[in-house]
Design a protein around this motif. Structure first.
Motif, PDB file in Angstrom:
ATOM      1  N   GLN A  97       0.823  -1.203   0.000  1.00  0.00           N
ATOM      2  CA  GLN A  97       0.000   0.000   0.000  1.00  0.00           C
ATOM      3  C   GLN A  97       0.854   1.249   0.000  1.00  0.00           C
ATOM      4  OE1 GLN A  97      -3.758   0.881   2.004  1.00  0.00           O
ATOM      5  NE2 GLN A  97      -2.508   1.484   3.738  1.00  0.00           N
ATOM      6  N   PRO A 100      -4.517  -1.325  -2.900  1.00  0.00           N
ATOM      7  CA  PRO A 100      -5.885  -0.959  -2.535  1.00  0.00           C
ATOM      8  C   PRO A 100      -6.726  -0.606  -3.761  1.00  0.00           C
ATOM      9  CG  PRO A 100      -4.295   0.232  -1.204  1.00  0.00           C
ATOM     10  CD  PRO A 100      -3.530  -0.456  -2.284  1.00  0.00           C
ATOM     11  N   TRP A 156      -8.578   2.779   2.432  1.00  0.00           N
ATOM     12  CA  TRP A 156      -7.247   2.207   2.305  1.00  0.00           C
ATOM     13  C   TRP A 156      -7.196   1.019   3.268  1.00  0.00           C
ATOM     14  CZ3 TRP A 156      -4.096   4.141  -1.392  1.00  0.00           C
ATOM     15  CH2 TRP A 156      -4.340   5.434  -1.853  1.00  0.00           C
ATOM     16  N   THR A 165      -1.609   4.776  -4.464  1.00  0.00           N
ATOM     17  CA  THR A 165      -0.678   4.397  -3.400  1.00  0.00           C
ATOM     18  C   THR A 165      -0.527   5.594  -2.458  1.00  0.00           C
ATOM     19  OG1 THR A 165       1.494   3.483  -2.939  1.00  0.00           O
ATOM     20  CG2 THR A 165       1.389   5.135  -4.682  1.00  0.00           C
ATOM     21  N   ILE A 166      -0.137   5.322  -1.230  1.00  0.00           N
ATOM     22  CA  ILE A 166       0.077   6.410  -0.267  1.00  0.00           C
ATOM     23  C   ILE A 166       1.544   6.817  -0.293  1.00  0.00           C
ATOM     24  CG2 ILE A 166       0.026   7.031   2.175  1.00  0.00           C
ATOM     25  CD1 ILE A 166      -2.196   5.020   2.569  1.00  0.00           C
ATOM     26  N   SER A 177      -2.088  11.204   0.340  1.00  0.00           N
ATOM     27  CA  SER A 177      -2.781   9.984   0.728  1.00  0.00           C
ATOM     28  C   SER A 177      -4.224  10.027   0.262  1.00  0.00           C
ATOM     29  CB  SER A 177      -2.686   9.771   2.239  1.00  0.00           C
ATOM     30  OG  SER A 177      -3.203  10.888   2.897  1.00  0.00           O
ATOM     31  N   TRP A 188      -7.111   9.020  -2.729  1.00  0.00           N
ATOM     32  CA  TRP A 188      -7.428   8.273  -3.929  1.00  0.00           C
ATOM     33  C   TRP A 188      -7.330   9.257  -5.093  1.00  0.00           C
ATOM     34  CZ3 TRP A 188      -8.073   3.122  -3.443  1.00  0.00           C
ATOM     35  CH2 TRP A 188      -8.438   2.617  -2.194  1.00  0.00           C
TER      36      TRP A 188
END
Lengths: 373, 424, 373, 424
Positions: free
Chosen positions: A57, A87, A96, C88-89, C94, C96
């Motif tokens: 992630q 995710p 997430w 992805t973060i 962070s 979407w």
């Protein structure tokens, strides 16, 4: 093999300091030519586990790139394969991953659609070799619900960043203290678990219903009384790299002959993605002692007790001591580096000095303009 | 419907006998080069870098190492669903079955392979040279001239031109005449043995010449097409191009890689040379090591001293050993205190401790002076050299030799020691 | 080729009704053996674009699975390749993806690390063949900043679910009405754009600074006055499948010989992932007329004017008319189906009737227990 | 270090001459089967389904189709970095160069290939049979018995046993005796030509027999090992196993696939048969079509009538054509109103409109009655059959025939029409 594998590679960690800005911990480079996740992946394939999910992630780009072909670890596709789960938004869910258990729960179809009776769960940030089949035999033998692979605290490590296990004479785990303030006991969890697939599905579903999302805290610890959880102890090399200090130490371990021989020369091999760099080149003026040098390096200076990752350029009259230089770093002439970890793709200006002092490892992140070589 | 604009046919069948014992077990294109590569990596990498994703490799002599090396083409990105790399050995047919008898005959026997890809152009390559070349640029030249055949050529010094096949062109680079090793050359444009054919022309001429014995491109096909009036052009290439057909040129071109700014730069980012690597770990340089001007492959362990040498992958050089002006291939082990001087050691050689190679004065080799010269010691793959022997210059050693094979522990300059073993 | 490709495959849409519960629109099955994204991907590879990013977010599992090997579309790896980008973060972000522009901005390193001068942007939910090189030539010829590929509104479609373009005689676009309440004009955007790579990077960065996230609304429409935006009109088959009705109609179009010939028999081919199903099997009692039947089907009943996707089982005495049966459906004996789209992996109980009435297509989603065959 | 527990060596060199004109241009394992497969798909799929990811395919006779089909092994998941599928044709060596002279000789010549993978066991397979078998179960049996060699065997009806090589075992399945086509069989366990060897035993025996001319497993290696006292066991297999070595058995086993509940189920999920497919689109069944009991491949267009037949991929059957009890392979076109009755049409055949195949009474074939029998019409690949001709039973046709080749427009039963063309 009668198990599928799950590698938890989503994590990040402040203790990695600046190093985790760029990538997931599982993508950290190790020992010149590897990445942390190569060890778990190679253990899987060497244990003939043919179906492996990597759940990722945080900052997963560099990890995804590393995993872009299952070929390097010899996974197939038709009878299994390597699955990378990131995710996604579905009609039921737009979160997430909220923890390790949640990340598995959101991909529960992987578990449901498998037919292998067992699951090996491993974390992607540990350096070790292990035949999971041996653990599985033990698991079946003990009629365990969950088997936790454990190890003595590595030398020089604080036990309290791990899960501390207390077990009885039969190796049944009595309690688990996750990252306790003060640690009683020296046996720690290595983050490798074996569990029956159907039981895992059930536990994940229950945890999700209760809005609990962490595998260790919310599943393992909570069930340590009700379920038969057994410890399988290993005494071979094992190291977790999830702090900057542990990362430095683990890399430096590879300068020891017995560690190198264990990982590089003893069967089975550790696999990794192949890069296309030429061999290392030593020009006039190079002087290298007790160091690991990777492909693509060009060396004009002095290197001592250090590890150079791929494609490092060391200029004239440089000295590098007790340091780790990650891949694709350009070091200008007359530079002095000691006790440092130099972040990948850095460009170190000529005539500069970088020293980690007072026994502390310094992390060097310098993005200067690069001279063309 | 499958359609590829240009496919490549790479002739990799030759033994390369002038490389002596280096090629007794493998074809010349499979010989290692530059620490981690094999000669065939260069044309293969040139193909993919030029956007050619369909390559037929024609093999005949001892193809096993080549097959293992190429595999399904993963390192060169030639593992494709449509196209990719295919190994094309001779095969049994329902009427006549024959080995390949010449370069063009080999291509002729694989007509169906080429037809399957329905190409517009076919590139013919050899596997004997070290070079980087953009075949796409050559194709552009071919198209711009509406050529039937384009030959790649390279300008050589006029005084050396008589060693080559040269071409005489008009101002538009259309070829008027060919001269094979002319005594008084009228041009210094030497043919590199690289051709682009318009597919229709290639097909027709191969069929027309199908009865020609030992049918060869240079000797038969090109003259045939030229005589009947096809448009044959010379494309001029001006980069590094090195024949590695003799032990001397092979050694020399390896040594050139060590120069500080090499003429031929493997470290260039935009035209990478790909190869198959089994060995992943980094190399380890011990406290006792000295390295001065060298290229060293992955997984090698160096405890001794290395000067001006090219060292392959997975090599071990023990404490006190000294390697100078030499090429040490993959997996070779140099024992403690051994001395290696101007030698080529093939893959998997073991040199016992204290052995000394390449000493004494230079005397021409007695059995094959045209092969084993340049003052080199040449050691075949998997050879074992016992401890404490002394080996002179212009020598060749092959097989699992023991001390008794060396009179007084010495193999004098100019001698060869070829010991056939029970190797499968 | 002098361009990289981006395929926007993140979308979902209420107009797909129940069909989008299971997958991104770009993963919708088309014409028996394809998925919607195969058309954009094949256009890319047939235009010799060797480096393509697919950006996906919503319900991406089935799409990711479809894209798990770049082999089927003949993309390489070393000189390009197929990249799948999921959210992805990172330390900076962070979220979407908040829109099409944001999804490209979050993956801007793909654009930055490329060296091709142009970018072809295509959406993953359209069925068409197009040589993007021709559009690129036009783009260069016109000295355009952005070129929009456009088409007349397909017959029987409402124009107001598209972007309506107004252009001058020179084909320069004067204005764009994105999904207007009432549409003036019949020229619509096909969702295919060509733009210089550096300009795209700049526009994405600016949009992000201004917290604007949609490519059409926030970039294209806003710049229609300031930038040279040109229209490239195509008159070959083009269809967008993003409503249930359009999806049904597009599939049914393949029962016409000229459409089949155009997509199946004329060069270049449309590629897709290969599944490993046996050929279709017709048992006693089968009667099939004017229908497309895919591999793995077993047929015992009557099929008329219908499309059966892969691995459909039709029981005895069934009748299927004017319907689309998606893959892996089991239809029990004595079933009557008319004017329906049957969702994939359904199990239709024996002796049931499913009819879409009043010219409306009915979507059948039935997850009964399956009899083993 | 590379180490594979078991690798497979698949013998795919044979012509299979009893398949007549079907194999004049390709090896038997490359013949299509069941609408979209080729015979070799069955052993290859069995390998990957049994967890064997390293397969050497030994080719010799007309390997091009096989090479193209197998490619780099993508459909079978055998495109691997280490292992995967490798095509192993004969090759030139530095001393003697020879074609493969027998099954064991072929394996012997590829000793280095096997050694590279450092296996514990080697599985020897043929490419002539249609079956699904779990080789892993056979390996378990081999290990449990600490066998040196295990033969796969199948119980056949006692009255047919004299057509096979049978084995006589003790109660532990250890083989006591072999009998080759015994007049009075003492056992009904027939050898399937599938062997597992412990690698050390295979290597030793091949070296020991290296001088044996035409060295064969059944004739030389197994008896040799048995005589010197190796532990040889018989593994009993009880599934579907069909030899497709004659046109009759080939036709029959195709027809068996059409049965409502076929004995041999390709639709089974858990033991899939993989193959290479070029054709992606679905098949189209027109308004005018009638289909009663058939298997039909991808991309086929049917406007005519099909009864009890196996139709390959990309076939076209025009309006009014009637196909009955036939096998129509890939890419074949049946013209309007043509009648095809009990025929095998190979790939790429064109049948003109109104032609009638398989009519009249049954007369034995005059030139090769042992090959062209069963009342079949056999048509070689790429054959052209003109419009309106009539063709009898037990006939064979090859080449681009025109109406003049048929006296009165008729090829009577029992005749063959083989017209060699200028095909490359």
């Amino acid at each position: 093999m009668r198990a599928v594998g799950i590698i938890l590679a989503g994590g990040h960690n402040n203790k990695m300091r600046e190093l985790s800005n760029k990538r997931a911990i599982a993508a950290m480079p190790i020992a010149g030519s590897f990445r942390a996740i190569d060890f778990a992946l190679s253990n899987m394939t060497n244990s003939h586990i043919q179906k492996v999910a990597v759940i990722t992630q945080y900052n997963s780009k560099s990890l995804n790139e590393h995993l872009n072909s299952s070929k390097w670890w010899d996974f197939g596709r038709k009878q299994g394969g390597l699955f990378v789960f990131t995710p996604t938004i579905t009609p039921e869910n737009s979160y997430w991953y909220r923890g390790t258990a949640d990340s598995m729960y959101q991909n529960i179809s992987f578990l449901k659609n498998s037919h292998e009776p067992y699951v090996v769960i491993a974390s992607g940030d540990c350096v070790y070799k292990l035949d999971y089949n041996k653990v599985l035999e033990y698991h079946i033998d003990k009629k365990a619900d969950i088997t936790v692979v454990c190890s003595k605290v590595p030398k020089g490590e604080e036990p309290n960043r791990f899960g501390i296990l207390n077990k009885d004479e039969d190796n049944r785990i009595l309690s688990i203290d996750e990252k306790p303030i003060e640690a009683y006991g020296e046996l720690i969890s290595t983050g490798v678990y074996i569990i029956r697939r159907r039981l895992l599905i059930e536990l994940l579903r229950k945890a999700n219903e209760e809005e609990r999302y962490d595998f260790v805290k919310d599943i393992l610890v909570r069930h340590s009384q009700v379920k038969q959880i057994y410890a399988y102890e290993i005494d071979t090399y094992w190291s977790n790299i999830a702090t900057a200090e542990a990362y430095y130490k683990t890399n430096m371990d590879f300068l020891k002959k017995e560690i190198r021989d264990y990982f590089f020369h003893e069967y089975p091999d550790i696999y990794s993605k192949i890069d296309d760099y030429p061999p290392a080149k030593y020009n006039q003026g190079a002087a290298v002692r007790n160091s690991l040098i990777s492909s693509g390096c060009i060396i004009n200076g002095t290197i001592e007790n250090s590890i150079l990752f791929k494609k490092v350029y060391v200029g004239n009259n440089c000295t590098i001591k007790n340091s780790i230089i990650l891949n694709d770093v350009y070091i200008g002439d007359n530079t002095y580096i000691e006790n440092c970890i130099v972040e990948s793709r850095d460009t170190i200006r000529a005539n500069t000095t970088h020293i980690g002092e007072d026994g502390e490892v310094r992390i060097v992140v310098e993005k200067n303009d690069r001279y063309l070589i | 419907m499958i359609k590829k604009e240009m496919i490549a046919m790479l002739l990799a069948g030759g033994q390369g006998s002038r490389l002596g014992v280096l090629t007794s077990n493998l074809a010349k294109p499979a010989v290692t080069f530059g620490g981690k590569y094999r000669i065939i990596d260069f044309p293969l990498s040139n193909c993919i870098n030029s956007g050619i994703d369909t390559v037929g490799v024609l093999t005949q002599y001892q193809p096993l190492r080549l097959n293992t090396h190429i595999g399904i083409g993963i390192p060169w990105d030639l593992d494709r669903n449509i196209g990719g790399v295919s190994i094309l050995p001779p095969y049994e047919k329902s009427q006549n079955s024959e080995w390949y008898t010449g370069t063009a005959n080999a291509i002729y026997q694989n007509m169906k392979y080429m037809e399957y890809y329905n190409p517009e152009y076919v590139l013919i390559l050899g596997g004997d040279h070290i070079y980087k070349m953009d075949y796409e640029a050559m194709l552009d030249f071919h198209k711009a001239n509406q050529a039937d055949i384009t030959l790649a050529t390279i300008p050589v010094p006029m005084e050396e031109a008589s060693r080559f096949g040269v071409v005489i062109t008009d101002s538009n680079k259309q070829i008027l005449e060919f001269e094979e090793k002319p005594e008084v050359p009228r041009s210094n444009l030497a043919s590199m043995g690289i051709y682009i054919f318009t597919w229709k022309v290639l097909k027709e001429s191969l069929i027309a010449l199908s009865e020609q014995k030992g049918c060869d491109f240079g000797k038969h096909v090109i003259p045939f097409c030229h005589e009947r009036g096809d448009r044959v052009f010379a494309y001029e290439y001006n980069g590094y191009w090195k024949d590695v057909g003799t032990l001397g040129s092979y050694w020399e071109s390896n040594m050139e890689l060590i120069d500080l700014v090499p003429i031929f730069n493997l470290y260039e980012e935009f035209w990478k040379i790909y190869t198959k690597t089994d060995t992943i770990p980094p190399q380890y340089i011990a406290d006792s090591a000295v390295i001065d001007r060298a290229i060293i492959g992955e997984g090698t362990n160096i405890y001794g001293e290395v000067y001006n040498s090219v060292i392959g992958t997975g090599v071990t050089i023990e404490t006190g050993a000294v390697v100078r002006d030499s090429i040490i291939m993959k997996g070779t082990v140099i024992g403690e205190g051994a001395l290696i001087n101007k030698a080529i050691l093939a893959e998997g050689v073991t040199v016992g401790s204290g052995a000394q190679l390449g000493i004494g004065e230079e005397i021409p080799n007695k059995t094959a002076p045209h092969i084993y010269s340049f003052g080199l010691v040449t050691v075949a793959e998997d050879t074992i050299i016992p401890s404490d022997v002394k080996i002179g210059k212009n020598t060749a050693i092959a097989g699992q030799t023991d001390f008794a094979d060396y009179a007084d522990g010495i193999l004098p300059s100019g001698e060869s020691l070829i010991k056939a073993g029970d190797r499968l």
